[in-house]
Design an enzyme around this catalytic site. Sequence first.
Site, PDB file in Angstrom:
ATOM      1  CE1 TYR A  48      62.042  49.413  21.055  1.00  0.00           C
ATOM      2  CE2 TYR A  48      63.653  51.074  20.438  1.00  0.00           C
ATOM      3  CZ  TYR A  48      63.351  49.829  20.956  1.00  0.00           C
ATOM      4  OH  TYR A  48      64.360  49.005  21.376  1.00  0.00           O
ATOM      5  CG  ASP A  62      72.850  50.699  24.509  1.00  0.00           C
ATOM      6  OD1 ASP A  62      72.358  50.362  25.606  1.00  0.00           O
ATOM      7  OD2 ASP A  62      72.487  50.216  23.422  1.00  0.00           O
ATOM      8  NE  ARG A 161      68.819  43.415  20.829  1.00  0.00           N
ATOM      9  CZ  ARG A 161      69.442  44.572  21.023  1.00  0.00           C
ATOM     10  NH1 ARG A 161      68.733  45.655  21.296  1.00  0.00           N
ATOM     11  NH2 ARG A 161      70.751  44.661  20.968  1.00  0.00           N
ATOM     12  CG  ASN A 213      66.938  48.329  15.227  1.00  0.00           C
ATOM     13  OD1 ASN A 213      66.598  49.493  15.033  1.00  0.00           O
ATOM     14  ND2 ASN A 213      67.963  48.004  15.996  1.00  0.00           N
TER      15      ASN A 213
END
Length: 304
Positions: A48, A62, A161, A213
Amino acid sequence: MLYAKTSPADKRAAFRASLASGELLRFPGAFNPLSARLIEQKGFEGVYISGAVLSADLGLPDIGLTTLTEVAGRGKQIARMTELPAIIDADTGFGEPMNVARTVQELEDAGLTGMHIEDQVNPKRCGHLDGKQVVDEETALKRIRAAVDARRDDNFLVMARTDIRAVEGLDASIDRAKKLVDAGADAIFPEAMASLEEFEAMRAAVDVPLLANMTEFGKSELFTVQQLADVGMNLVIWPVSTLRISMGATAGALDELISYGTLTGKLDEMQHRSELYDLVDYEGYNHFDSGVFNFTVQERPGQR
């Protein structure tokens, strides 16, 4: 030697077959090409590539600051170094539906096996932070339709997602997941699920593969592979774990240097030179060099 022998198309086909088996596939996060090769060596099913890790690798938070060029380039570097399938985080698709279409084709060309696109407002936030905002339903569905329409390899995985669980609750998350599947999503990544029961409820609601996740320090408990398999998950990622462990070890080593002026006390924690050489296939390169350069040219009569 050099890069993977398996073509991106073959990786995608093999991955689709594995996904159809119903077994839980383990995809640790790779923070660089070498760590991807180590993931393969240890026997995992895939790699991933996290958007949070790509951002952190550049020293950035992020929050949607990375570009498609940066993400596709790093994705290519990682994917080509392993025989394993590689799935990459494409954030919100880097723009409007036409940008999403280009994103899909760029990531196909980079050799990735699949990608996921989220339904957050751009600029996005880390999926396990508070204060997230999601786009309206129609915008979310347009992103997925654009991605599905744009791909040229039907085996390239388009995963949707949804971050709506943390904003509007589980029922809203299930409702959006169903509509994303109807829009063409091959798989669903329900972000920030709070319990196994929530994963189980999502499993009962949709009939496509589901990703769990297991990021540390987030909103989800850190369930085991077996626990996730028992509630019907198909994929599990540990997106930032290898980076966190590596950075933690590096910080400890730097502290050791400050305190003692040497890393002698840390040797047992290091990857040995021989292990590194094995991982990068020094022997294969040496054999290639020997075959190419260690030869003599026969002189013809009269030549000197």
